[in-house]
Scaffold this active site. Structure first.
Site, PDB file in Angstrom:
ATOM      1  N   LYS A  69     -35.356  16.428  15.408  1.00  0.00           N
ATOM      2  CA  LYS A  69     -36.294  16.557  16.256  1.00  0.00           C
ATOM      3  C   LYS A  69     -37.344  18.028  16.457  1.00  0.00           C
ATOM      4  CE  LYS A  69     -38.604  17.264  20.762  1.00  0.00           C
ATOM      5  NZ  LYS A  69     -39.594  17.973  20.264  1.00  0.00           N
TER       6      LYS A  69
ATOM      7  N   GLU B 207     -30.693  29.961  19.082  1.00  0.00           N
ATOM      8  CA  GLU B 207     -31.093  30.772  18.318  1.00  0.00           C
ATOM      9  C   GLU B 207     -32.936  30.841  19.728  1.00  0.00           C
ATOM     10  OE1 GLU B 207     -35.168  33.195  16.806  1.00  0.00           O
ATOM     11  OE2 GLU B 207     -33.404  32.468  14.632  1.00  0.00           O
TER      12      GLU B 207
ATOM     13  N   CYS C 136     -39.742  35.225  15.763  1.00  0.00           N
ATOM     14  CA  CYS C 136     -38.682  34.826  16.897  1.00  0.00           C
ATOM     15  C   CYS C 136     -38.126  36.762  16.446  1.00  0.00           C
ATOM     16  CB  CYS C 136     -37.750  34.508  16.434  1.00  0.00           C
ATOM     17  SG  CYS C 136     -38.223  32.705  17.226  1.00  0.00           S
TER      18      CYS C 136
ATOM     19  N   GLU D 217     -42.093  38.272  26.450  1.00  0.00           N
ATOM     20  CA  GLU D 217     -42.012  38.132  24.631  1.00  0.00           C
ATOM     21  C   GLU D 217     -43.597  37.606  24.772  1.00  0.00           C
ATOM     22  OE1 GLU D 217     -40.449  35.966  20.696  1.00  0.00           O
ATOM     23  OE2 GLU D 217     -40.342  34.627  22.646  1.00  0.00           O
TER      24      GLU D 217
END
Length: 538
Positions: A202, A275, A309, A407
């Site tokens: 997906k 992750e 990331c 973040e």
């Protein structure tokens, strides 16, 4: 135009779906798009529009999947997986090597599509192709090393033969993000296929076309078409259905969503690798090469407009070099070329969406309102593209500001002085994340020693993130709230297998023999154990 080649600019020969849009200029050839979207498992009749960050150009209407479609995708994948698991490791590896060459041969097409969907700089899109080629070659060449059955020491030398087999888990569910739509679409799935699994994928809704082209390349490389299924739709609905059917789940995305996936996997007693988020620190030590560190910082912070990331959002710089480093870093940042285009000359591309732009803008405005200083950047640049935001360096960021510990996932970095290396390490470890870090020093051995004190899954010395990410034999992943599990290296493929121990006993049982009493048997066993210890046996 070839059905395999995206247009290099907008076309006006009709809409992708006349039912939805009869006038818009599309950035890709309609026949090409239609060939890709047919790969989605969908019976709903519903579609979702996809537009490019480059001028908001419409690209496609992607079919949407229902939970029933997800169930069907898993049923197809399970049928294909049974025969695929029976193929030899060499056959599976050969398909990966063919994929390696296809990726390099078709790189222009892949890069064009990545740039259309993500708005990133062309050089950043090329790195996705390179990373996938590296991944395909690494796992193909090391397949036997990871997957062959291994003899281990038996209970008794000669009498006990023990070995460990690697059995594929079955069908792996992979939920991939938009920020690296090509690399993340395939890099986790390659080792899953090599290990004998099937995949239901997906991809993120914003970058479906790139993921569908990647699936098409798998077919062309010789993987059975049913082995890799693609579904599309809202995360809570379609992602939840994947967790409900998969034998293992691999997810890359936010920590909040990762928690939900982990809970769903725990309920079903299946494994997962996650992750997740990061607030990655970069340390510039007092003996660093300032110019080299400043150049590295521009890549560390602004690659893919900070939508990476493992990019750096916190820079800690030693007093002794702080002023010189800041001058060099600001100068290099101001020299960057910005834009939303397919040109190689662009250093930093666009954010992907209005939502990302709003987050970045809010973080900068909040910091400035509370007393932070903008050393450079800090502005939205609609003249260059609808979601382009200048690379931004902030000084004076404090704990009450949103960008201090949250973040940003954009081209924004906070820079801080430090007085001692112990202080720098403590500040690097502050917060809940632990994904990636970077250390700059002329003393590489000292840099490696400091790295061991930083609670991050990867640490790069005199590099931003590429040294670890490009070293395919080294595992990559996060500590603490940055995730669990690893991609790359042995861990990156063994996560998709079950270890099976098989032991064969010869001549004598592991039990009393010839009417021997249990007491006598215990004495004989004790003597044997002492002897084996003296002989240095494990």
């Amino acid at each position: 135009m070839s059905e395999q080649t995206p247009a290099s600019g907008p076309t006006t020969d009709g809409p992708a779906d006349p039912e939805h849009d009869s006038t818009a200029a599309y950035g890709l050839d309609r026949a090409y798009v239609s060939g890709l979207t047919r790969r989605v498992v969908s019976t709903t009749g519903e579609t979702a529009a996809v537009a490019s960050p480059i001028g908001r150009t419409p690209l496609a209407h992607v079919p949407q999947s229902s939970p029933a479609d997800v169930a069907e995708a898993f049923a197809r994948a399970r049928r294909a997986q049974k025969s695929w698991a029976a193929t030899s490791i060499d056959e599976r590896a050969a398909a990966l090597l063919r994929l390696h060459d296809l990726l390099l041969d078709r790189q222009d097409e892949l890069i064009d599509l990545v740039v259309w969907e993500s708005g990133k700089a062309r050089k950043d899109a090329y790195l996705e192709v390179a990373h996938l080629a590296l991944t395909a070659r690494y796992y193909a060449r090391t397949a036997h090393e990871h997957l062959d059955s291994v003899r281990v020491g038996g209970m008794f030398p000669v009498l006990t033969r023990a070995e460990v087999n690697r059995i594929p888990k079955g069908v792996v569910g992979i939920i991939s993000p938009w920020n690296y739509p090509l690399s993340m679409a395939l890099c986790d799935g390659m080792p899953a296929l090599l290990a004998g699994n099937a995949v239901v994928s997906k991809p993120d809704a914003q970058t479906m076309l790139t993921a569908l082209l990647a699936a098409q390349l798998l077919d062309e490389a010789g993987f059975p078409p049913e082995l890799w299924q693609v579904v599309a739709g809202p995360g809570p609905e379609v992602g939840g259905a994947i967790v409900a059917h998969a034998d293992y789940v691999c997810f890359t995305g936010s920590t909040a969503t990762g928690r939900k996936i982990a809970q769903g996997c725990a309920d079903r007693l299946i494994g997962c690798s996650l992750e997740l988020g990061g607030k990655n620190p970069m340390l510039v030590l007092r003996d660093a090469d300032v110019q080299r560190a400043a150049e590295g910082a521009t890549r560390a912070v602004f690659s893919n407009a900070g939508q990476l990331c493992v990019s750096m959002e916190r820079l800690f710089v030693a007093d002794q070099v702080y002023d010189r480093f800041v001058d060099a870093f600001v100068s290099r940042t101001q020299a960057m070329t910005l834009g939303a285009s397919h040109e190689w000359s662009v250093d930093m591309g666009s954010l992907i969406s209005q939502a990302q732009l709003e987050t970045v803008t809010a973080h900068v405005e909040d910091a400035v309102a509370k007393g932070a200083h903008v050393l450079t950047g800090g502005r939205h640049r609609p003249d260059l593209g609808p979601y382009v935001f200048e690379p931004t360096i902030l000084e004076g960021v404090s704990a009450d500001m949103e960008c201090f510990g949250t973040e940003t996932f954009g081209p924004v970095v906070s820079i801080y002085r430090f007085h001692s290396e112990d202080e720098a390490v403590d500040r690097a470890n502050d917060g809940q994340y632990g994904l990636n870090a970077s250390i700059w020093t002329r003393d590489a051995a000292r840099g490696r020693a400091i790295a061991r004190r930083i609670a991050c899954g990867t640490v790069n010395v005199n590099e931003a993130y590429g040294a670890t990410f490009g070293s395919l034999g080294a595992p990559m992943g996060g500590m603490r709230e940055s995730g669990m599990g690893r991609r790359q290296g042995a861990e990156g493929i063994l996560r998709y297998t079950e270890s099976q121990s098989v032991a064969t006993q010869r001549l004598m049982p592991i039990a009393p023999m010839f009417g021997m009493s249990e007491e006598t048997n215990a004495k004989v066993m004790t003597t044997a154990l002492r002897l084996l210890n003296r002989l240095g046996r494990a």
